[in-house]
Write a protein that holds these residues in place. Structure first.
Motif, PDB file in Angstrom:
ATOM      1  N   PHE A 262     -57.996 -38.283 -20.170  1.00  0.00           N
ATOM      2  CA  PHE A 262     -58.782 -39.057 -21.055  1.00  0.00           C
ATOM      3  C   PHE A 262     -57.417 -39.302 -22.272  1.00  0.00           C
ATOM      4  O   PHE A 262     -56.498 -38.703 -22.220  1.00  0.00           O
ATOM      5  CB  PHE A 262     -59.825 -38.440 -22.019  1.00  0.00           C
ATOM      6  CG  PHE A 262     -59.749 -36.993 -22.306  1.00  0.00           C
ATOM      7  CD1 PHE A 262     -58.819 -36.714 -23.273  1.00  0.00           C
ATOM      8  CD2 PHE A 262     -60.032 -36.036 -21.352  1.00  0.00           C
ATOM      9  CE1 PHE A 262     -58.650 -35.204 -23.535  1.00  0.00           C
ATOM     10  CE2 PHE A 262     -60.082 -34.779 -21.831  1.00  0.00           C
ATOM     11  CZ  PHE A 262     -59.286 -34.291 -22.762  1.00  0.00           C
ATOM     12  N   THR A 263     -57.577 -40.260 -23.222  1.00  0.00           N
ATOM     13  CA  THR A 263     -56.531 -40.318 -24.126  1.00  0.00           C
ATOM     14  C   THR A 263     -56.970 -39.522 -25.363  1.00  0.00           C
ATOM     15  O   THR A 263     -58.293 -39.618 -25.849  1.00  0.00           O
ATOM     16  CB  THR A 263     -56.231 -42.034 -24.572  1.00  0.00           C
ATOM     17  OG1 THR A 263     -57.632 -42.317 -24.655  1.00  0.00           O
ATOM     18  CG2 THR A 263     -55.416 -42.673 -23.649  1.00  0.00           C
ATOM     19  N   GLN A 268     -57.478 -36.173 -33.331  1.00  0.00           N
ATOM     20  CA  GLN A 268     -56.868 -35.146 -32.549  1.00  0.00           C
ATOM     21  C   GLN A 268     -55.280 -35.382 -32.484  1.00  0.00           C
ATOM     22  O   GLN A 268     -54.707 -34.487 -32.414  1.00  0.00           O
ATOM     23  CB  GLN A 268     -57.305 -35.450 -30.963  1.00  0.00           C
ATOM     24  CG  GLN A 268     -58.553 -34.600 -30.609  1.00  0.00           C
ATOM     25  CD  GLN A 268     -58.999 -34.889 -29.015  1.00  0.00           C
ATOM     26  OE1 GLN A 268     -59.192 -36.032 -28.757  1.00  0.00           O
ATOM     27  NE2 GLN A 268     -59.521 -33.911 -28.389  1.00  0.00           N
ATOM     28  N   VAL A 293     -68.369 -29.622 -32.809  1.00  0.00           N
ATOM     29  CA  VAL A 293     -68.618 -29.263 -31.477  1.00  0.00           C
ATOM     30  C   VAL A 293     -68.276 -30.348 -30.563  1.00  0.00           C
ATOM     31  O   VAL A 293     -68.860 -31.595 -30.819  1.00  0.00           O
ATOM     32  CB  VAL A 293     -69.867 -28.548 -31.062  1.00  0.00           C
ATOM     33  CG1 VAL A 293     -70.180 -27.347 -31.305  1.00  0.00           C
ATOM     34  CG2 VAL A 293     -71.150 -29.500 -31.882  1.00  0.00           C
ATOM     35  N   GLY A 294     -67.548 -30.272 -29.537  1.00  0.00           N
ATOM     36  CA  GLY A 294     -67.347 -31.584 -28.716  1.00  0.00           C
ATOM     37  C   GLY A 294     -66.304 -32.224 -28.993  1.00  0.00           C
ATOM     38  O   GLY A 294     -66.087 -33.460 -28.509  1.00  0.00           O
ATOM     39  N   SER A 295     -65.741 -31.998 -30.329  1.00  0.00           N
ATOM     40  CA  SER A 295     -64.556 -32.865 -30.992  1.00  0.00           C
ATOM     41  C   SER A 295     -63.192 -32.778 -30.082  1.00  0.00           C
ATOM     42  O   SER A 295     -62.483 -33.516 -30.402  1.00  0.00           O
ATOM     43  CB  SER A 295     -64.435 -32.843 -32.247  1.00  0.00           C
ATOM     44  OG  SER A 295     -64.076 -31.351 -32.536  1.00  0.00           O
ATOM     45  N   GLY A 296     -63.331 -31.821 -29.308  1.00  0.00           N
ATOM     46  CA  GLY A 296     -62.004 -31.627 -28.406  1.00  0.00           C
ATOM     47  C   GLY A 296     -60.838 -30.897 -29.107  1.00  0.00           C
ATOM     48  O   GLY A 296     -59.845 -31.190 -29.292  1.00  0.00           O
ATOM     49  N   LYS A 297     -61.223 -29.675 -29.559  1.00  0.00           N
ATOM     50  CA  LYS A 297     -60.167 -28.930 -30.330  1.00  0.00           C
ATOM     51  C   LYS A 297     -59.244 -28.161 -29.400  1.00  0.00           C
ATOM     52  O   LYS A 297     -58.039 -27.802 -29.489  1.00  0.00           O
ATOM     53  CB  LYS A 297     -61.041 -27.799 -31.175  1.00  0.00           C
ATOM     54  CG  LYS A 297     -61.693 -28.351 -32.408  1.00  0.00           C
ATOM     55  CD  LYS A 297     -62.339 -27.298 -33.302  1.00  0.00           C
ATOM     56  CE  LYS A 297     -63.332 -26.598 -32.775  1.00  0.00           C
ATOM     57  NZ  LYS A 297     -64.719 -27.239 -32.472  1.00  0.00           N
ATOM     58  N   THR A 298     -59.931 -27.731 -27.884  1.00  0.00           N
ATOM     59  CA  THR A 298     -59.187 -26.888 -27.142  1.00  0.00           C
ATOM     60  C   THR A 298     -58.066 -27.759 -26.751  1.00  0.00           C
ATOM     61  O   THR A 298     -56.867 -27.034 -26.752  1.00  0.00           O
ATOM     62  CB  THR A 298     -60.125 -26.631 -25.879  1.00  0.00           C
ATOM     63  OG1 THR A 298     -61.374 -26.328 -26.568  1.00  0.00           O
ATOM     64  CG2 THR A 298     -59.553 -25.538 -25.262  1.00  0.00           C
ATOM     65  N   PRO A 456     -64.832 -37.963 -29.278  1.00  0.00           N
ATOM     66  CA  PRO A 456     -64.243 -38.777 -28.139  1.00  0.00           C
ATOM     67  C   PRO A 456     -65.212 -40.094 -27.990  1.00  0.00           C
ATOM     68  O   PRO A 456     -66.400 -39.915 -28.204  1.00  0.00           O
ATOM     69  CB  PRO A 456     -64.144 -38.010 -26.952  1.00  0.00           C
ATOM     70  CG  PRO A 456     -64.165 -36.618 -27.407  1.00  0.00           C
ATOM     71  CD  PRO A 456     -64.963 -36.637 -28.646  1.00  0.00           C
ATOM     72  N   ARG A 459     -69.533 -41.356 -26.600  1.00  0.00           N
ATOM     73  CA  ARG A 459     -70.558 -40.250 -26.585  1.00  0.00           C
ATOM     74  C   ARG A 459     -71.852 -40.934 -27.254  1.00  0.00           C
ATOM     75  O   ARG A 459     -71.657 -41.694 -28.318  1.00  0.00           O
ATOM     76  CB  ARG A 459     -70.155 -39.259 -27.546  1.00  0.00           C
ATOM     77  CG  ARG A 459     -68.997 -38.536 -26.871  1.00  0.00           C
ATOM     78  CD  ARG A 459     -69.383 -37.333 -26.120  1.00  0.00           C
ATOM     79  NE  ARG A 459     -68.081 -36.536 -25.366  1.00  0.00           N
ATOM     80  CZ  ARG A 459     -67.619 -35.697 -25.935  1.00  0.00           C
ATOM     81  NH1 ARG A 459     -67.817 -35.073 -27.034  1.00  0.00           N
ATOM     82  NH2 ARG A 459     -66.557 -35.310 -25.308  1.00  0.00           N
ATOM     83  N   ASP A 566     -69.091 -25.339 -22.523  1.00  0.00           N
ATOM     84  CA  ASP A 566     -68.919 -26.811 -22.210  1.00  0.00           C
ATOM     85  C   ASP A 566     -69.562 -26.897 -20.698  1.00  0.00           C
ATOM     86  O   ASP A 566     -68.760 -26.689 -20.010  1.00  0.00           O
ATOM     87  CB  ASP A 566     -67.359 -27.044 -22.087  1.00  0.00           C
ATOM     88  CG  ASP A 566     -67.146 -28.463 -21.925  1.00  0.00           C
ATOM     89  OD1 ASP A 566     -68.050 -29.283 -22.210  1.00  0.00           O
ATOM     90  OD2 ASP A 566     -66.341 -28.788 -21.522  1.00  0.00           O
ATOM     91  N   ARG A 595     -72.079 -34.241 -24.048  1.00  0.00           N
ATOM     92  CA  ARG A 595     -70.751 -34.070 -23.965  1.00  0.00           C
ATOM     93  C   ARG A 595     -70.436 -34.995 -22.872  1.00  0.00           C
ATOM     94  O   ARG A 595     -69.140 -34.616 -22.335  1.00  0.00           O
ATOM     95  CB  ARG A 595     -70.492 -32.572 -23.515  1.00  0.00           C
ATOM     96  CG  ARG A 595     -70.928 -31.753 -24.498  1.00  0.00           C
ATOM     97  CD  ARG A 595     -70.324 -30.256 -24.474  1.00  0.00           C
ATOM     98  NE  ARG A 595     -69.802 -30.025 -25.600  1.00  0.00           N
ATOM     99  CZ  ARG A 595     -68.673 -29.106 -25.906  1.00  0.00           C
ATOM    100  NH1 ARG A 595     -67.963 -28.859 -25.171  1.00  0.00           N
ATOM    101  NH2 ARG A 595     -68.426 -29.005 -27.143  1.00  0.00           N
TER     102      ARG A 595
HETATM  103  P1  ADP Z   1     -64.771 -28.358 -29.078  1.00  0.00           P
HETATM  104  O1  ADP Z   1     -64.025 -29.010 -30.310  1.00  0.00           O
HETATM  105  O2  ADP Z   1     -66.101 -28.341 -29.173  1.00  0.00           O
HETATM  106  O3  ADP Z   1     -64.091 -27.079 -28.734  1.00  0.00           O
HETATM  107  P2  ADP Z   1     -63.904 -29.178 -26.662  1.00  0.00           P
HETATM  108  O4  ADP Z   1     -62.416 -28.625 -26.783  1.00  0.00           O
HETATM  109  O5  ADP Z   1     -64.476 -27.930 -25.468  1.00  0.00           O
HETATM  110  O6  ADP Z   1     -64.583 -29.251 -27.779  1.00  0.00           O
HETATM  111  O7  ADP Z   1     -63.858 -30.235 -25.772  1.00  0.00           O
HETATM  112  C1  ADP Z   1     -65.141 -30.910 -25.278  1.00  0.00           C
HETATM  113  C2  ADP Z   1     -65.254 -31.922 -24.120  1.00  0.00           C
HETATM  114  O8  ADP Z   1     -64.472 -32.943 -24.692  1.00  0.00           O
HETATM  115  C3  ADP Z   1     -64.263 -31.038 -23.081  1.00  0.00           C
HETATM  116  O9  ADP Z   1     -64.890 -31.385 -21.710  1.00  0.00           O
HETATM  117  C4  ADP Z   1     -62.808 -31.927 -22.997  1.00  0.00           C
HETATM  118  O10 ADP Z   1     -62.094 -32.138 -21.948  1.00  0.00           O
HETATM  119  C5  ADP Z   1     -63.444 -33.262 -23.569  1.00  0.00           C
HETATM  120  N1  ADP Z   1     -62.489 -34.070 -24.361  1.00  0.00           N
HETATM  121  C6  ADP Z   1     -61.712 -33.584 -25.425  1.00  0.00           C
HETATM  122  N2  ADP Z   1     -60.997 -34.647 -26.074  1.00  0.00           N
HETATM  123  C7  ADP Z   1     -61.523 -35.730 -25.577  1.00  0.00           C
HETATM  124  C8  ADP Z   1     -61.062 -37.057 -25.490  1.00  0.00           C
HETATM  125  N3  ADP Z   1     -60.106 -37.390 -26.467  1.00  0.00           N
HETATM  126  N4  ADP Z   1     -61.822 -37.961 -24.762  1.00  0.00           N
HETATM  127  C9  ADP Z   1     -62.657 -37.665 -23.970  1.00  0.00           C
HETATM  128  N5  ADP Z   1     -63.114 -36.460 -23.821  1.00  0.00           N
HETATM  129  C10 ADP Z   1     -62.320 -35.325 -24.553  1.00  0.00           C
END
Ligand code: ADP
Ligand code: MG
Length: 701
Positions: A262-263, A268, A293-298, A456, A459, A566, A595
């Motif tokens: 994904f981009t 992010q 939650v789900g915002s893609g911090k990892t 992302p 959603r 997740d 998610r």
């Molecule tokens: P959190 O911020 O809650 O830790 P995660 O890092 O677990 O969130 O990311 C949640 C999900 O979204 C994961 O499956 C990840 O691969 C996906 N993800 C992260 N960034 C994006 C993005 N920019 N576009 C689409 N999906 C994304």
């Protein structure tokens, strides 16, 4: 007497009371004086006796004309009767079952009484009023302690009554000597706050409700100022030590993002940029990455980790639960696989590491071996729970510490991890628990903040409903349909097991019972699984693995799935006993679904019918920003243990003010001004001592 005088040296506080007070955490004069009233009762208005009528509560003052003691019904019941007279008239006063009064009161005494006025066949009378002897009819209110003024009421526990506390506190206040105000005089004046001794008097025996409020404000301000001074000086300290600078390779980052499926969202990208720029500095980064939650911090954290590893350093990544640790491993592993990074996994029980050749798999390894590899620098990223901060764990060249949901670890542990090596590692803490602005300014004031404030793309908004008991069956229908579509469901319960003797109507849904019920009666055809904290690690992992690979349709769980887990295929989050959880936590649960781009649902079941509870839950229907929910939660419930506030040992009176933005801001600004003039607090030895006290409380065991 001064603040440090032990209670054993205070007159009228014998061994019995010393023990009782100790239960309340009170051992010194200072503790006693900082045991503030829980509320006040205004008994300051003295009513002329002539105008007193039955049915109301009054306060009256006068001379006792007559006092007699009667014992009725086989000497079992004592009645003390008196007549109280002021310049306007006289009224009967009756005390039941207080025979000792006849020894302490006599005709001719001036007393002040407060209590309910009733009527019997002979007319109106004060029924067992509170009373206090006074010098004479002209006594002014400050001479009173229990009536005839605004009187303090204390939290009464451990056999210590408000009446007793009032007398002792007043006596102590009157004999205090040499108490020094920690707040500088000019500051107190500039802020129009009462000085310490005046504030102590006014907080216990206020002249007016306003004076009480102002005194409380002073004490809260003081406490918030100490916190701000501490936090801001820590911030300055961190800025003066050395950290390994990590060069930013845009080429490497581009290779990384090009491989993502994904981009990155703009938020992010911006956060990653902030972090990577921080890492370039030879000063330790101290940044919090906050995002719903789900915002893609990892992914963002992984970019930082990759950058550090490729610069030749190690990364420690700590998460609060084993499940999250596993998940970080599983997420980071594949993302980093093309870059030949070795990840170690240190958990409570089994230790593993990944080899660059098998990035998605573990190689079992002994704890000793893993620690050795870490010490020698062969493990690039070590992921783990609390196990990571044991002294045994030593890194060869640690340069970055990533903390997921760090407020659960505590300030102390963080400090421990940070001071492990000669060079101070950079710190990135991630939190999906939004920190309300007031808390961000106080207890998190030493951190820089990066926000991922968008999800992302694609959603869908999660449909949230508060479910009435009669709609339960219908909701189970929705669940069934979702599973038929191939989707998965979470059911959250507040407890693992049903508690015995829970009062009727307060039964809290328990995982084990729900599991039985759902698997046998409601969804006999579906695959129902169970997860809770008392299960063995292996079992938990097995359940999560099964859920991930769709071997389980409905997972009944306690809050162990709260943060970070997740499972994009899950579309229903059903929460039993929703009233038992805070809004921020409920929002976290809700974030387990939604998610992907498929419509998801969150169903809230509440065991309480109270208006307040339902109003609180309704906030979840209105708001889908974790940040706004956290602010609302903080307002409705107070800080309690919000985002790790407890470990600061902040007294209750200051805790309440943690939601007061204006006061928090004022304290922080004041701290900043003071530190700008005098960083070491040389001119303010008392302030310095208090800040040092706080430092010890937070950092030392
Ligand atoms: P959190 O911020 O809650 O830790 P995660 O890092 O677990 O969130 O990311 C949640 C999900 O979204 C994961 O499956 C990840 O691969 C996906 N993800 C992260 N960034 C994006 C993005 N920019 N576009 C689409 N999906 C994304
Ligand atoms: Mg996460």
């Amino acid at each position: 007497m001064n603040f440090t005088t032990p209670l054993s040296e205070v007159p009228r506080v014998g061994p019995v009371y010393q023990k009782r007070l100790q239960i309340l955490g009170i051992t010194t004069v200072r503790d006693l004086l900082f045991h503030f009233p829980r509320s006040y009762e205004d008994l300051s208005v003295i009513t002329p006796i002539k105008t007193i009528q039955e049915g109301n509560t009054y306060c009256a003052s006068g001379k006792l004309l007559d006092l007699k003691q009667k014992t009725t019904f086989k000497k079992r019941f004592s009645v003390t009767e008196a007549l109280l007279q002021d310049s306007t008239g006289a009224i009967k006063v009756v005390w039941f079952q207080q025979p000792y009064l006849a020894d302490s009161l006599k005709a001719g005494d001036h007393i002040c009484v407060a209590g309910k006025v009733l009527r019997d066949k002979d007319g109106i009378y004060f029924a067992s009023p509170v009373h206090e002897k006074v010098q004479d009819a002209n006594s002014s209110s400050w001479q009173f302690t229990h009536v005839g003024r605004i009187i303090p009421t204390y939290a009464e526990t451990a056999g210590v009554s408000s009446r007793w506390l009032r007398s002792i506190i007043k006596m102590v206040l009157a004999s205090l000597k040499d108490i020094k105000d920690s707040l500088p005089e000019d500051l107190v004046k500039a802020k129009k706050l009462p000085a310490l001794s005046q504030a102590l008097w006014q907080v216990h025996f206020p002249d007016s409700m306003n004076a009480a409020k102002l005194a409380q404000k002073r004490f809260a301000f003081e406490e918030l100022l100490f916190i701000s001074l501490f936090v801001l000086s820590e911030r300055r300290k961190i800025a003066s030590v050395k950290a390994p600078p990590i060069p930013l390779s845009t080429e490497l980052m581009k290779r990384f993002t090009d491989k993502l499926p994904f981009t990155l969202t703009p938020a992010q990208k911006k956060s990653a940029w902030n972090i990577l720029k921080d890492l370039e500095n030879p000063r330790p980064m101290n940044r919090m990455l906050q995002g719903d939650v789900g915002s893609g911090k990892t992914v963002v954290a992984t970019m930082a980790a990759l950058s550090v590893v490729k610069a030749g350093y190690q990364v420690a990544c700590m998460a609060p639960t084993e499940i999250l640790v596993q998940q970080h491993f599983k997420t980071m592993g594949p993302l980093l696989a093309p870059f030949k990074v070795t990840i170690g996994l240190l958990t409570g029980k089994t230790d593993r590491f990944s080899s660059p050749k098998l990035p998605n798999d573990f190689i079992e390894i002994s704890r000793a071996k893993l620690l050795e590899k870490t010490r020698e620098g062969h493990i690039d990223i070590l992921i783990g729970t609390h196990a990571l901060i044991q002294d045994k764990v030593k890194f060869g060249n640690l340069a970055l510490v990533i903390l997921d949901e760090q407020h659960r670890f505590g300030v102390k542990q963080r400090a421990k991890l940070l001071h492990r090596t000669a060079l101070i590692p950079h710190l990135l803490s991630m939190s999906a628990t939004p920190i309300p602005r007031t808390l961000a300014m106080t207890i998190y004031g030493d951190l820089d903040l990066s926000l991922i404030d968008e999800l992302p793309k694609g959603r869908k908004k999660i449909i949230t409903k508060i479910v009435a008991p009669q709609e339960r069956a219908q909701t189970y229908g929705v669940i069934k349909k979702e599973v038929e579509k191939g989707k998965q469901v979470f059911v959250i319960c507040p407890r693992i097991e049903k508690t015995e003797n829970s009062p009727e109507g307060t039964e809290v849904k328990a995982v084990k019972e729900e599991y039985e019920k759902l698997s046998k009666e409601i969804f006999p055809k579906l695959k129902v699984g169970m997860l809770h904290g008392k299960m063995a690690q292996k079992e938990k992992e097995e359940v999560m693995r099964k859920f991930k690979f769709k071997k389980i349709d409905v997972l009944v769980s306690t809050s162990v799935v709260e943060v970070g887990v997740d499972i994009p295929n899950a579309t229903v989050m059903m929460i039993e006993g929703a009233d038992r959880f805070g809004l921020a936590q409920l929002h976290q649960f809700r974030g387990r679904v939604g998610r992907s781009d498929v419509q998801s649902y969150c169903f809230l079941f509440s065991e309480s019918n109270s208006h307040g509870t339902n109003q609180r839950l309704r906030a979840l229907l209105e708001l889908d920003s974790g940040f706004l929910l956290a602010e609302r939660d903080l307002k409705l419930r107070g800080p309690g243990d919000f985002a790790g506030t407890k470990q600061w040992g902040i007294p209750d009176f200051a805790m309440e003010q943690l939601t007061n933005l204006a006061l928090v801001q004022e304290a922080r600004n004041t701290a900043q001004e003071i530190l700008e003039k005098d960083i070491a607090l040389k001119q303010y030895p008392l302030l310095r001592a208090r800040v040092q006290e706080l430092r010890e409380k937070l950092h030392l065991e």
